[in-house]
Design an enzyme around this catalytic site. Structure first.
Site, short mmCIF file in Angstrom:
data_model
loop_
_atom_site.label_atom_id
_atom_site.label_comp_id
_atom_site.label_asym_id
_atom_site.label_seq_id
_atom_site.Cartn_x
_atom_site.Cartn_y
_atom_site.Cartn_z
N ASP A 62 -18.14 22.64 4.65
CA ASP A 62 -16.80 21.90 3.52
C ASP A 62 -16.28 22.80 2.45
OD1 ASP A 62 -19.02 23.92 2.44
OD2 ASP A 62 -19.98 22.22 0.53
N ASN A 131 -26.98 21.98 -9.30
CA ASN A 131 -27.01 19.96 -9.88
C ASN A 131 -27.65 19.34 -8.48
OD1 ASN A 131 -24.87 20.78 -7.92
ND2 ASN A 131 -23.71 19.66 -9.58
N HIS A 133 -26.02 19.45 -5.75
CA HIS A 133 -25.10 18.94 -4.30
C HIS A 133 -25.96 19.76 -3.08
CE1 HIS A 133 -23.10 22.82 -5.11
NE2 HIS A 133 -22.99 22.93 -4.39
N GLU A 138 -21.53 15.43 -4.57
CA GLU A 138 -21.74 16.10 -5.52
C GLU A 138 -23.00 14.71 -6.13
OE1 GLU A 138 -21.29 18.94 -7.35
OE2 GLU A 138 -19.30 19.62 -7.19
C1 GLP Z 1 -21.01 25.97 -2.42
C2 GLP Z 1 -21.13 25.47 -1.02
C3 GLP Z 1 -22.14 24.92 -0.91
C4 GLP Z 1 -23.83 26.01 -0.63
C5 GLP Z 1 -23.43 25.08 -1.95
C6 GLP Z 1 -25.80 26.56 -2.36
O1 GLP Z 1 -21.49 24.64 -3.10
N1 GLP Z 1 -20.16 24.62 -0.49
O2 GLP Z 1 -22.15 24.83 0.94
O3 GLP Z 1 -24.54 25.40 0.17
O4 GLP Z 1 -22.83 25.90 -2.98
O5 GLP Z 1 -24.65 28.02 -2.61
P1 GLP Z 1 -25.89 28.83 -2.96
O6 GLP Z 1 -26.66 28.81 -1.50
O7 GLP Z 1 -24.38 30.00 -2.94
O8 GLP Z 1 -26.65 28.83 -4.33
#
Ligand code: GLP
Length: 234
Positions: A62, A131, A133, A138
């Site tokens: 993403d 949340n 996602h 989302e």
């Molecule tokens: C972001 C990224 C995702 C990631 C998620 C969790 O939004 N775009 O690809 O998996 O957050 O991030 P973290 O591992 O820092 O908690």
């Protein structure tokens, strides 16, 4: 589901898992999440010989929109630093959406086409959003199957990656939920006490678009590696 002692252990287990699958399928298409969680695993991968990754292809999961790929904070920049450069992944083996493209819909259509040509994803490495996602899928009334543009929630916009980037971000682009479910293997990594509430909801196994990660229960080959801090206490 594997419970690791701590983040270091989780990172090693995840790197071993990824390495094993690349050994089985050297040309594998690895769909890679960014964020804090997979960094340790990517670092472990980079410690070994790069020979194993000489044919592996990478798909960026993403991207934030409105932040150039060369800039710190973008998922491109993160992957260049943690995967592409250390593993010597050549540009012809890297598939990325340009979050700074003028026509984001066209960019998503191009990515869906690229995934049709290069797919399926061999291994999808995922982090768990606060949340629920996955990528930038989302919470909402329905899941979108393929690459699409997303209006990001406040929770996603509070992600540490983009704090201080100076960019005014409201949108993201992401691999769709069906694309993720079509991957041969999925690996969900969850670390830290701040994820235990999300983990609690995930573990109810109730599949709902209000909590996108719950769709992973419909994946035929899911591995979850979390550390002890992320395990809900009740
Ligand atoms: C972001 C990224 C995702 C990631 C998620 C969790 O939004 N775009 O690809 O998996 O957050 O991030 P973290 O591992 O820092 O908690």
């Amino acid at each position: 589901m594997i419970v690791a002692d701590d983040y270091t252990h989780l990172s090693q287990l995840a790197a071993d898992h990824i390495g094993r699958l690349v050994k089985e399928d050297p040309q594998m298409l690895l769909c890679a999440a960014t964020g804090g969680t997979p960094t340790g695993a990517y670092e472990r991968l980079a410690e070994g010989s790069t020979e194993l990754f000489a044919q592996m292809r990478i798909l960026k999961l993403d991207e934030w929109c409105g932040i150039p790929g060369t800039q710190d904070g973008s998922c491109d920049h993160y992957l260049s630093r943690h995967l592409l450069e250390p593993l010597k992944v050549t540009p012809d083996r890297y598939f990325r959406a340009d979050g700074d493209a003028k026509d984001l819909q066209a960019e998503c259509a191009r990515m869906s086409e690229a995934l049709r040509a290069e797919g399926p994803i061999g291994l999808c490495v995922l982090g768990l959003g606060m949340n629920g996602h996955l990528g930038f899928n989302e919470p909402g009334d329905r899941m979108v199957p393929h690459w699409h543009v997303v209006e990001l929630t406040d929770s996603s916009l509070a992600h540490p990656m983009i704090q201080g980037s100076g960019a005014s971000i409201t949108l993201g682009v992401t691999t769709g939920m069906q694309d993720i479910l079509d991957s041969r293997q999925a690996l969900l990594l969850v670390s830290g006490g701040h994820k235990s509430e999300a983990m609690k909801r995930f573990l109810t196994k109730r599949v709902t678009p209000q909590f996108p990660a719950s769709y992973l229960w419909e994946h035929p080959n899911l591995t979850v590696i979390c550390d002890r801090d992320a395990v809900p206490s009740d």
